[in-house]
Design a protein around this motif. Structure first.
Motif, short mmCIF file in Angstrom:
data_model
loop_
_atom_site.label_atom_id
_atom_site.label_comp_id
_atom_site.label_asym_id
_atom_site.label_seq_id
_atom_site.Cartn_x
_atom_site.Cartn_y
_atom_site.Cartn_z
N ILE A 1 0.82 -1.22 0.00
CA ILE A 1 0.00 0.00 0.00
C ILE A 1 0.86 1.27 0.00
CG2 ILE A 1 -2.12 -0.97 0.98
CD1 ILE A 1 -1.32 0.25 3.66
N ALA B 1 0.46 4.07 -2.79
CA ALA B 1 0.23 5.48 -2.39
C ALA B 1 1.16 6.42 -3.17
CB ALA B 1 0.44 5.64 -0.89
N ASP C 1 -0.30 6.82 -6.59
CA ASP C 1 -1.45 7.73 -6.46
C ASP C 1 -1.00 9.18 -6.30
OD1 ASP C 1 -3.53 5.92 -6.64
OD2 ASP C 1 -3.80 5.70 -4.47
N MET C 2 0.03 9.37 -5.49
CA MET C 2 0.51 10.72 -5.20
C MET C 2 1.00 11.41 -6.47
SD MET C 2 3.45 11.76 -2.45
CE MET C 2 4.89 11.21 -3.35
N GLU D 1 -1.82 12.26 -8.78
CA GLU D 1 -2.50 13.50 -8.37
C GLU D 1 -1.65 14.72 -8.69
OE1 GLU D 1 -5.57 13.97 -7.36
OE2 GLU D 1 -5.99 11.84 -7.44
N ALA E 1 -4.54 11.47 -2.66
CA ALA E 1 -3.71 10.26 -2.56
C ALA E 1 -3.54 9.87 -1.08
CB ALA E 1 -2.34 10.52 -3.21
N LYS F 1 -6.72 8.13 0.14
CA LYS F 1 -6.84 6.73 -0.29
C LYS F 1 -5.93 5.83 0.54
CE LYS F 1 -8.15 7.57 -5.07
NZ LYS F 1 -7.73 7.45 -6.47
N TYR F 2 -4.72 6.31 0.80
CA TYR F 2 -3.79 5.54 1.63
C TYR F 2 -4.40 5.29 3.02
CZ TYR F 2 0.10 4.69 4.79
OH TYR F 2 0.91 4.16 5.77
N ARG G 1 -6.98 2.62 2.81
CA ARG G 1 -6.43 1.28 2.61
C ARG G 1 -5.75 0.76 3.88
NH1 ARG G 1 -4.50 3.47 -2.77
NH2 ARG G 1 -6.20 2.88 -4.16
N LYS G 2 -5.03 1.66 4.56
CA LYS G 2 -4.27 1.19 5.73
C LYS G 2 -5.15 1.04 6.96
CE LYS G 2 -0.16 1.45 8.46
NZ LYS G 2 1.13 2.09 8.68
N GLU H 1 -12.93 -1.15 -3.20
CA GLU H 1 -11.90 -2.14 -3.58
C GLU H 1 -12.24 -3.56 -3.15
OE1 GLU H 1 -8.21 -0.40 -2.19
OE2 GLU H 1 -7.99 0.70 -4.06
#
Lengths: 229, 229
Positions: A94, A98, A101-102, A105, B70, B73-74, B77-78, B90
């Motif tokens: 993850i 991330a 994703d970063m 963005e 971002a 989302k992290y 997920r975490k 997800e």
């Protein structure tokens, strides 16, 4: 007949983005042309696919999607496995995900707002004004170039540490830069990239990809002012 | 001491976004105040966290991230698993996940560009100009409201079919609307939402969430022109 259909014109950046990821994963698809000069994207048939009357529309069997970045991710998840690509970083941890994703963005929130006004002023506005004669707004261009240099400086520092934005493997984040940067490189301001050698090398590495070349051949590099495609 | 640190001021929309998802999942975190009026976000300590000198910065142990979407989302997920939430979709199929992604992009690409100029004109620009006196640019506001009505009309049609944008469960896409809409609702144009009853009901449902209320209590609802926080 492929169940995957892309509705739009490949010269449009968001259509090119979707085609790019289809080409990267080697998925079969059908490009259904939409005559946007004739306003076909505003007609009910297209609005049923994309309520915002924008391009592309996208269909995969019964699934209808709009928004090119969301479509691109869907393509990677559904068809990316066979190509052995992990562009979204979803097969990593993850933390790696991330970081993808970063930088994705960053493209949307920092890079695009900096580079796009130059493309609008130099290409898109003159292109859509029939008869031509529109000249780029110098102060808009100058302000954008200053902002773009700020972003490219941060990219340069990043690319001194890794080959690609999110690490040493290419990712979704890198490839999302293609459509607008491709057009930026046809403007007189392309040489701004020469000031950032790591960024320039990264760009050339992206452009050398066969999938990128297949998509970019549909994107014009010369525009006649006010002369529509 | 929590390993999760958010660097910024909670009145800023992107800081509020990150806090919102931390609150939704019930994760522990420390808010490290950054005095942006004094320019603290431009100093090297903050730029090491966020090279774009923007807020928030974010740290979770050794991981440093920027870009609020971002980061959010992290966090999901975490830390989202323990809260029993599947806001990113997800845990569903790739089609459901694509629909969450699509409406998340709609917020970023269609809704935000429509609503944000009103918030900038009515709140942010008067706030950051010392001494006040800045009045909203009427034509910018009018143009944005027209664009916003177009988007809200599409939302209304969507919310006639499902309780939330991506379906009958709340998702990341819905919650991303909170920070800017919260400020829009403090402007004289809040009543635009009354024209779209399904959208209004959706907004009230979002605002009723305890996590949303905990974050929004840090966001001012009255601004003195030119008087900084």
């Amino acid at each position: 007949m492929s169940p995957v259909k892309v509705f739009g014109h490949p010269m449009l950046t968001n259509v090119a983005r979707v085609m790019l990821f289809l080409e990267e994963v080697g998925a079969e698809y059908e490009l259904v042309p939409i005559d946007f000069v004739a306003g076909e994207h505003k007609r009910s048939q297209h609005v049923q696919l994309n309520p915002f009357a924008k391009m592309p529309g996208f269909q995969d069997g019964d699934l209808v999607l709009f928004e090119s970045r969301a479509i691109a991710k869907y393509i990677l998840r559904k068809y990316g496995g066979t190509a052995g690509l992990d562009l979204l970083g979803e097969n990593s941890g993850i933390e790696e995900l991330a970081v993808v994703d970063m930088w994705t963005e960053v493209e949307a929130q920092q890079y695009y707002p900096a580079i796009s006004p130059v493309v609008f002023e130099c290409i898109i506005i003159p292109f859509i004004i029939p008869g031509g004669g529109a000249t780029p707004n110098r102060s808009v261009v100058d302000e954008s170039l200053e902002r773009l240099r700020g972003v490219l400086g941060i990219y340069e520092a990043r690319l001194e540490k890794s080959s690609y934005l999110a690490g040493d493997s290419i990712s979704f984040a890198d490839l999302n830069h293609i459509p607008f940067t491709f057009y930026f490189m046809t403007t007189p301001y392309a040489k701004v990239f020469d000031e950032y050698p790591k960024v320039k090398a990264w760009w050339e590495m992206l452009m050398a990809r066969p999938a990128v070349q297949r998509v970019c051949k549909h994107m014009p590099t010369e525009f006649k002012l006010g002369a529509q495609y």
